[in-house]
Design a protein around this motif. Structure first.
Motif, short mmCIF file in Angstrom:
data_model
loop_
_atom_site.label_atom_id
_atom_site.label_comp_id
_atom_site.label_asym_id
_atom_site.label_seq_id
_atom_site.Cartn_x
_atom_site.Cartn_y
_atom_site.Cartn_z
N GLU A 175 0.83 -1.20 0.00
CA GLU A 175 0.00 0.00 0.00
C GLU A 175 0.87 1.26 0.00
OE1 GLU A 175 -3.01 1.91 3.25
OE2 GLU A 175 -3.30 -0.21 2.74
N GLY A 176 0.53 2.21 -0.86
CA GLY A 176 1.27 3.46 -0.96
C GLY A 176 2.36 3.46 -2.01
N ARG A 178 4.21 3.38 -5.65
CA ARG A 178 3.91 3.97 -6.95
C ARG A 178 5.12 3.84 -7.87
NH1 ARG A 178 3.06 10.04 -4.80
NH2 ARG A 178 1.94 8.83 -3.23
N PHE A 205 -0.34 3.20 -9.01
CA PHE A 205 -0.42 3.55 -7.60
C PHE A 205 -1.17 2.47 -6.84
CE2 PHE A 205 -3.02 5.85 -4.28
CZ PHE A 205 -1.98 5.99 -3.37
N SER A 207 -3.14 1.75 -4.00
CA SER A 207 -3.89 2.53 -3.01
C SER A 207 -4.19 1.74 -1.74
CB SER A 207 -5.21 3.03 -3.62
OG SER A 207 -5.98 1.94 -4.08
N ASP A 234 -0.20 12.29 -6.06
CA ASP A 234 -0.22 12.76 -4.67
C ASP A 234 -1.64 13.09 -4.22
OD1 ASP A 234 2.51 12.53 -4.40
OD2 ASP A 234 2.92 14.65 -4.76
N SER A 237 -3.62 9.95 -3.64
CA SER A 237 -3.23 9.38 -2.34
C SER A 237 -3.93 10.11 -1.20
CB SER A 237 -1.72 9.48 -2.18
OG SER A 237 -1.32 9.00 -0.91
N SER A 240 -7.56 9.00 -0.83
CA SER A 240 -7.80 7.56 -0.63
C SER A 240 -8.20 7.30 0.81
CB SER A 240 -6.54 6.76 -0.98
OG SER A 240 -6.25 6.87 -2.36
#
Length: 264
Positions: A175-176, A178, A205, A207, A234, A237, A240
């Protein structure tokens, strides 16, 4: 809301060559750099009443846009958020003039989306679409096309990759995570927008990832208009929440299904 460039709006009755030519005009008009009326750090899902303001600026209005489908018609739904609060929901039902054709989605769905946007009383600062922006054969996906027509900063968030090549393998990422998506041979150079292997047209990405579920695939985030690729990912993100999709499009998807029930 008003169309700033109605001459670039998708319209029925065009040949494939005419549609592709219009997409190139859209891409030539598009801005793939940051030209925002708000500071990106102002975007969040927090309570707008409890968020520290930058100067006197309220958190920006972010519109999630998605669709559901009836027989030969599209129900286009728009949900506008300020922070984590829904401030407006509108929808419109419109006839569909084309089948789904890869690379020409905006000519099937763009007109119906513009019908729904015309119902808004608010003026969003940012559009978030279920679909691609610059990750497109002519750098003019749905998010780019409608973002340019309305001249509103916009982001495309797609569940699959239409074109381009990720810098790294996307499977099983945390997760996170990219990685950039680079232009490949299927992407045309348009206007002042190059399409070389060094050109970043978006990001993969990751998520969300869940211990209790099979591996979740990443989203493919790309700038639509007046947003850079880096800022686009960004912002997604920051938008999310607890689900794979960013909250604006997740809520628009749910509202599209809710509104559809009244027409069935």
């Amino acid at each position: 809301m008003q169309q700033v460039h109605p001459e670039l709006a998708p319209r029925p009755g065009l040949s494939r060559t005419e549609m592709e030519t219009l997409q190139r005009r859209v891409a030539e008009t598009a801005v793939f750099d940051d030209d925002l009326s708000f500071a990106p750090e102002r975007v969040s899902l927090g309570d707008p009443e409890n968020t520290t303001l930058v100067g006197d600026a309220a958190p920006p209005l972010v519109a999630g846009i998605d669709q559901s489908f009836l027989d030969g018609r599209a129900l286009s739904a728009v949900v506008v958020l300020r922070g984590g609060e829904v401030v407006e929901r509108v929808h419109a039902v419109s006839d569909l003039d084309l089948p789904y054709i890869p690379g020409l989605l905006s000519f099937r769905e763009g007109g119906p989306i513009l019908d729904a946007l015309a119902e808004l009383e608010t003026d969003p600062d940012l559009f978030v679409f279920d679909g691609s922006g610059r990750i497109h054969f002519r750098q003019a996906g749905l998010a780019t096309h409608i973002g340019v027509v309305c001249d509103v900063p916009s982001i495309g968030v797609a569940k699959s990759l239409l074109c381009g090549t990720p810098d790294e393998d996307v499977d099983g990422r945390p997760e996170g995570w990219r990685t950039p998506i680079r232009a490949d041979d299927s992407v045309d150079a348009v206007g002042g927008h190059p399409a070389t292997p060094e050109t970043t047209i978006g990001y993969a990405f990751q998520s969300r990832q869940y211990d209790s579920r099979p591996i979740i695939n990443p989203l493919y985030v790309s700038p639509g208009h007046r947003v850079s690729a880096e800022t686009a990912v960004d912002l997604v993100s920051r938008l999310s929440g607890d689900y794979k999709l960013p909250e604006p499009t997740r809520l628009a998807d749910a509202y599209a299904d809710e509104a559809k029930a009244q027409y069935e």
